[in-house]
Design an enzyme around this catalytic site. Structure first.
Site, short mmCIF file in Angstrom:
data_model
loop_
_atom_site.label_atom_id
_atom_site.label_comp_id
_atom_site.label_asym_id
_atom_site.label_seq_id
_atom_site.Cartn_x
_atom_site.Cartn_y
_atom_site.Cartn_z
N GLU A 513 24.93 8.02 1.64
CA GLU A 513 26.08 7.83 0.76
C GLU A 513 26.72 6.46 0.99
O GLU A 513 27.22 5.84 0.05
CB GLU A 513 27.11 8.96 0.93
CG GLU A 513 26.57 10.37 0.66
CD GLU A 513 25.89 10.54 -0.69
OE1 GLU A 513 26.16 9.73 -1.60
OE2 GLU A 513 25.06 11.46 -0.83
N ALA A 646 16.85 21.68 -18.51
CA ALA A 646 18.29 21.84 -18.73
C ALA A 646 19.09 20.75 -18.03
O ALA A 646 20.31 20.77 -18.04
CB ALA A 646 18.74 23.21 -18.24
ZN ZN Z 1 22.04 9.36 -3.63
#
Ligand code: ZN
Length: 746
Positions: A513, A646
């Protein structure tokens, strides 16, 4: 990944309206005490009420509507007169409109992920249709499209050209260039596709809910982790077995991933594993929740849609906005297959021998034949017996605060980034939760903020981990606005005795992250639609994040800078480190082959699909050719493959594999052996600080700084001097020998 999905969903809503943008006009308006309308370096999110969101969005949507009308009038007049529209008349004005409603909406979406409440959920239900509707009006404006088409791009900067090209392509893909009759058909196809994917997804959910198995005998839950047994007893209780207890049952087993996974991995009872495996493989393939016809129809309509937009097939439509080219992609599949298939065969043989070994016979019934429902179970046993390390014990060497410092040291070492904590004065108006931390990151002319929300709060915060681009860098007459990234994870809460201790996977997650966050804040682009992570092609956006994971896993200097026991400060023991490293490549051939299979199925189905073809037969044909353990006859994995039927991954599932290849190749640039004048052996580049610094600078100047302002293949070549190859990924997974002597062997 969560973050990527959010962007994809936003993209699907059209008009890119859900991205983060603010506007020059915003600063001039009175905030009237509404924190969502304030223009501060760090958005003041401490006290935002549902009413603030409602009033901010209503004001801003109305303002955006007016701004769009004004822009359309100006452009229409210019087009009528035949005068050329300039970039300044169009690009920045369009960004203003996106930002007017996109900025408060993005703040709101962020708050829903980290501080959810019934009130906010109510506001979302009320507002989302309005936001989506405005996004559609914006993306389907004929005047804007015509103005974009006639814009003379030869005088634009590269970044401005990318803005215009992105706008044009997005609008073309939403059918804006079609004539009236065609447009009607196109819109009907789009509408039907949207409905089909909702129905597909509902069927998967409902089919999953419908299936369950009540276990009455203790031996049926033997081997399951305590948390699974407890929740299965609680589920039984909720289903009417009022006397159900974790100790004596009964236990209700379901197809929920939190049950399915543990049963296949840990349940000693073979017939229980078989029941749940069979049910899961055939999910959504029986009435009333059968998805078979929907899969056919979706593929048919996608093909039709691609044709109307002038593409040979849906794969070509998908690749038009990606980094990968078709030829590079198919070459990659062939290269990976050549290596992964024999490795998976070896894994398979090993597993069969292990499952029949006396040691396993002692604990489990002897196996005549290894079936699909046995594989995960015996693979886990084999892994345990081979590497023998206790994941919980390992956590003690990874206290969260030290890991975060490790990332900052790495950013300093590689990219010369300065990290300063945000002063309490400034942070206190911004944080939505007392444990949120704030850091200011600076590298030359690039500078921005990272807010970290590390700990789990199940009652109000989403699960998983993500990076949210809260504010994007933008240069306007008012000056340079600095970017803000949020890194959110769900690490264990610290206690008075111990800090939050991370698993090895969580360490990687934090590095991952932060890779996204570095790309968001170290950007040098000045247009918000292409600065930071904005405007980067999907299959390239996970490169910067996965690149960072390698440092935590494979660079000793990085790992040992933080891997110290939280209590004694003793470094991670060497033999434990070795076993952890070795276990990383356990059955890597099998898992790569599995990924290759799903990727290939997605590509084949979207390449020249013809009406009447049987998708399931195509998938099974590929399985026969690729997999070591072909699926059961009753298995219909396409019927629950929500990613492509989806979600946003149609003809794009390959992105996972693609970004793994590119990020491994990027890391290998640092690792490649350097020849030294004083030492005859080639050493890994990781031991050469000068080399790392030079390369780190080049990486930050290209991959991190350019954002969406340059074609990602070009950005990558600028960094690496060539296109990526899969060699590094295969080497790091132990599937290809490293030819560099010392470099790759650790
Ligand atoms: Zn990522």
């Amino acid at each position: 990944m969560k973050w990527l999905l959010a962007v994809l969903l936003a993209g699907q809503a059209q008009g890119k309206g859900i991205r983060v943008r603010t506007s020059r006009t915003l600063a001039l308006e009175k905030a009237q005490g509404n924190p969502l309308l304030e223009e501060a370096a760090l958005p003041p999110l401490t006290a935002v009420s549902a009413q603030d969101v409602r009033s901010a969005m209503e004001t801003k949507l109305a303002a955006a509507g007016t701004a769009l009308k004004t822009l359309e009038d100006t452009l229409a007049a210019a087009l009528k007169k035949g005068t050329n529209v300039t970039y300044d008349q169009l690009g920045p004005k369009l960004e203003d409109i996106y930002e007017l409603y996109g900025r408060p909406w993005s703040m709101f979406s962020h708050l829903r992920s980290v501080r959810d409440s019934p009130e906010l959920r109510g506001v979302e239900k009320e507002l989302r249709p309005k936001v989506v509707a405005f996004g559609q009006v914006l993306s389907q404006s004929q005047t804007l499209y015509r103005a974009l088409v006639q814009l003379n791009t030869s005088t634009l900067t590269e970044a401005q050209r990318r803005v215009v090209e992105g706008e044009l392509l997005g609008r073309q893909h939403s059918g804006v260039s079609l004539n009236e009759t065609m447009a009607k058909v196109f819109n009907n196809v789009s509408k039907e596709l949207t409905e089909l994917s909702t129905e597909f997804s509902n069927n998967v959910v409902d089919a999953r809910k419908r299936w369950n198995y009540t276990a009455f005998l203790k031996e049926e839950v033997a081997g399951l982790p305590a948390r699974t047994v407890q929740s299965a007893a609680a589920a039984a209780k909720a289903a009417g077995f009022t006397n159900a207890t974790a100790a004596d049952g009964p236990w209700l087993l379901t197809l929920d991933p939190t049950v399915l996974g543990p049963v296949l991995l840990y349940a000693q009872n073979r017939s229980v594993r078989e029941k749940i495996y069979r049910a899961s493989a055939a999910l959504a393939s029986q009435e009333p929740f059968d998805n078979t016809a929907k899969v056919n129809r979706i593929l048919e309509l996608r093909q039709k849609m691609a044709g109307m937009l002038g593409y040979s097939d849906y794969l070509a439509l998908s690749l038009a906005s990606k980094m990968a080219t078709k030829s590079a992609l198919f070459k990659l599949l062939a290269d990976v297959k050549a290596v992964a298939r024999p490795a998976a065969e070896k894994d398979d043989l090993e597993l069969k021998v292990f499952a029949r070994s006396p040691e396993q016979r002692g604990q489990n019934p002897p196996l005549e034949e290894l079936k699909q429902w046995d594989r995960a179970f015996y693979a886990r046993n084999l892994e345990q017996s081979r590497y023998q390390f206790d994941g919980e014990k390992l956590r003690e060497y990874f206290p969260y605060p030290a890991v975060l410092q490790g990332i900052f040291h790495l950013a300093q070492r590689l990219f010369n980034v300065t990290v300063k904590p945000v002063p309490e004065e400034q942070l206190k108006a911004a944080r939505w939760e007392p444990s949120v931390e704030g850091y200011e990151l600076t590298r030359g002319a690039a500078s921005g903020f990272v807010l970290v929300d590390p700990y789990s709060r199940p009652s109000e915060k989403k699960g998983g981990a993500w990076m949210q681009p809260l504010v994007s860098r933008r240069l306007t007459a008012a000056g340079m606005r600095r970017p803000v990234a949020v890194v959110a994870t769900n690490f264990p809460q610290p206690s008075s005795e111990r800090p939050s201790l991370l698993s090895l996977r969580e360490v990687s997650t934090l590095f991952h992250e932060f890779g996204h966050a570095l790309q968001q804040v170290l950007t040098l682009q000045n247009e918000s639609s292409i600065s930071g992570v904005n405007g980067i092609e999907w299959d390239a956006v996970e490169v910067a994040s996965q690149f960072m994971e390698y440092w935590a896993q494979l660079d000793r200097t990085t790992l040992f800078s933080f891997a110290k026991h939280f209590n004694t400060s003793e470094p991670l023991p060497e033999d434990l480190y070795k076993r952890v490293l070795e276990s990383k490549n356990f059955r890597s051939g099998s898992s790569l082959l599995g990924q290759l299979y799903v990727t290939t199925v997605d590509l084949q189905l979207h390449q020249g699909y013809k009406i009447g073809e049987d998708p399931d037969a195509i998938a099974k044909g590929i399985a026969k050719d690729l997999l070591v353990d072909p699926p059961l006859p009753e298995s219909h994995f396409l019927n629950s493959f929500s990613h492509i039927f989806a979600g946003g991954y149609a003809a794009g599932y390959y992105s996972y594999l693609w970004s793994r290849v590119v990020s491994a190749d990027a890391f290998s640039a640092f690792d490649e052996p350097q020849v030294s004048w004083w030492w005859p052996l080639k050493m890994s580049g990781l031991s050469d600080e000068q080399h790392i610094k030079e390369l780190g600078k080049r990486y930050a100047d290209t991959v991190l700084a350019m954002g969406g302002g340059r074609n990602p293949s070009q950005v990558y070549t600028d960094f690496r001097g060539r296109s990526p190859t899969p060699d590094a990924l295969l080497q790091y997974n132990g599937l290809k020998p490293a030819l560099f002597g010392l470099a790759f062997s650790r």
